[in-house]
Design a protein around this motif. Structure first.
Motif, PDB file in Angstrom:
ATOM      1  N   HIS A  60       0.817  -1.220   0.000  1.00  0.00           N
ATOM      2  CA  HIS A  60       0.000   0.000   0.000  1.00  0.00           C
ATOM      3  C   HIS A  60       0.848   1.267   0.000  1.00  0.00           C
ATOM      4  O   HIS A  60       0.568   2.205  -0.753  1.00  0.00           O
ATOM      5  N   TYR A  61       1.873   1.321   0.853  1.00  0.00           N
ATOM      6  CA  TYR A  61       2.615   2.573   1.046  1.00  0.00           C
ATOM      7  C   TYR A  61       3.832   2.719   0.133  1.00  0.00           C
ATOM      8  O   TYR A  61       4.212   3.838  -0.187  1.00  0.00           O
ATOM      9  N   ILE A  62       4.460   1.627  -0.245  1.00  0.00           N
ATOM     10  CA  ILE A  62       5.686   1.754  -1.039  1.00  0.00           C
ATOM     11  C   ILE A  62       5.414   1.402  -2.495  1.00  0.00           C
ATOM     12  O   ILE A  62       5.411   2.264  -3.361  1.00  0.00           O
ATOM     13  N   HIS A  63       5.219   0.122  -2.767  1.00  0.00           N
ATOM     14  CA  HIS A  63       4.934  -0.331  -4.127  1.00  0.00           C
ATOM     15  C   HIS A  63       4.428  -1.755  -4.027  1.00  0.00           C
ATOM     16  O   HIS A  63       4.790  -2.495  -3.111  1.00  0.00           O
ATOM     17  N   ALA A  64       3.609  -2.143  -4.973  1.00  0.00           N
ATOM     18  CA  ALA A  64       3.027  -3.484  -4.923  1.00  0.00           C
ATOM     19  C   ALA A  64       4.087  -4.580  -5.039  1.00  0.00           C
ATOM     20  O   ALA A  64       3.952  -5.648  -4.442  1.00  0.00           O
ATOM     21  N   ASP A  65       5.137  -4.320  -5.802  1.00  0.00           N
ATOM     22  CA  ASP A  65       6.178  -5.339  -5.988  1.00  0.00           C
ATOM     23  C   ASP A  65       7.377  -5.140  -5.075  1.00  0.00           C
ATOM     24  O   ASP A  65       8.347  -5.897  -5.167  1.00  0.00           O
ATOM     25  N   ALA A  66       7.347  -4.161  -4.195  1.00  0.00           N
ATOM     26  CA  ALA A  66       8.498  -3.896  -3.315  1.00  0.00           C
ATOM     27  C   ALA A  66       8.765  -5.056  -2.383  1.00  0.00           C
ATOM     28  O   ALA A  66       9.920  -5.353  -2.069  1.00  0.00           O
ATOM     29  N   TRP A  67       7.732  -5.716  -1.932  1.00  0.00           N
ATOM     30  CA  TRP A  67       7.915  -6.857  -1.044  1.00  0.00           C
ATOM     31  C   TRP A  67       8.679  -7.968  -1.761  1.00  0.00           C
ATOM     32  O   TRP A  67       9.611  -8.539  -1.213  1.00  0.00           O
ATOM     33  N   ARG A  68       8.282  -8.251  -2.989  1.00  0.00           N
ATOM     34  CA  ARG A  68       8.918  -9.333  -3.748  1.00  0.00           C
ATOM     35  C   ARG A  68      10.357  -8.986  -4.121  1.00  0.00           C
ATOM     36  O   ARG A  68      11.217  -9.860  -4.136  1.00  0.00           O
ATOM     37  N   TRP A  69      10.645  -7.727  -4.399  1.00  0.00           N
ATOM     38  CA  TRP A  69      11.995  -7.330  -4.818  1.00  0.00           C
ATOM     39  C   TRP A  69      12.949  -7.161  -3.650  1.00  0.00           C
ATOM     40  O   TRP A  69      14.114  -7.542  -3.743  1.00  0.00           O
ATOM     41  N   ALA A  70      12.490  -6.560  -2.557  1.00  0.00           N
ATOM     42  CA  ALA A  70      13.407  -6.174  -1.489  1.00  0.00           C
ATOM     43  C   ALA A  70      13.324  -7.073  -0.256  1.00  0.00           C
ATOM     44  O   ALA A  70      14.353  -7.430   0.318  1.00  0.00           O
ATOM     45  N   ILE A  71      12.136  -7.423   0.173  1.00  0.00           N
ATOM     46  CA  ILE A  71      11.988  -8.102   1.452  1.00  0.00           C
ATOM     47  C   ILE A  71      11.998  -9.623   1.308  1.00  0.00           C
ATOM     48  O   ILE A  71      12.587 -10.318   2.142  1.00  0.00           O
ATOM     49  N   ALA A  72      11.389 -10.162   0.294  1.00  0.00           N
ATOM     50  CA  ALA A  72      11.323 -11.617   0.128  1.00  0.00           C
ATOM     51  C   ALA A  72      12.707 -12.266   0.041  1.00  0.00           C
ATOM     52  O   ALA A  72      12.913 -13.332   0.638  1.00  0.00           O
ATOM     53  N   PRO A  73      13.686 -11.684  -0.656  1.00  0.00           N
ATOM     54  CA  PRO A  73      15.020 -12.306  -0.636  1.00  0.00           C
ATOM     55  C   PRO A  73      15.655 -12.312   0.752  1.00  0.00           C
ATOM     56  O   PRO A  73      16.365 -13.252   1.107  1.00  0.00           O
TER      57      PRO A  73
END
Length: 106
Positions: A60-73
């Motif tokens: 919601h606050y950053i980007h829809a794909d930010a979780w997959r790009w930055a946090i998931a790894p």
């Protein structure tokens, strides 16, 4: 005061790394094979709701794909290694150089 705060964060991250490493070593001895638990698995076992809320907040606050790009790894890495790296970074931020005594000091 800020340095003390970062040293405290470093200590807490080090304690979390030791705790995660101890849990992995106990599971490894119990199963007679090497067990390394990822940070995501630890977080999911601890509280599933907060993991889902964090993912929704990132979307919601950053980007829809930010979780997959930055946090998931990061969440797929071993928990003890992530906490050790955090402890090192916090320690480096809170590090205070020894004072230079001078040329003629005893």
């Amino acid at each position: 005061m800020i340095r003390s705060f970062f040293r405290l964060l470093s200590l807490l991250a080090l304690v979390a790394a030791i705790f995660a490493g101890t849990l992995d070593s106990i599971q490894s001895v119990a199963s007679s094979s090497v067990v390394v638990t990822s940070l995501g698995n630890h977080w999911q076992n601890l509280d599933v709701v907060s993991l889902a809320m964090a993912e929704a907040a990132f979307a919601h606050y950053i980007h829809a794909d930010a979780w997959r790009w930055a946090i998931a790894p990061v969440l797929s890495q071993p928990a003890f290694a992530v906490f050790l790296v955090l402890a090192l970074l916090f320690w480096m931020i809170g590090y205070r150089r020894p004072r230079f005594a001078g040329r003629f000091s005893a």
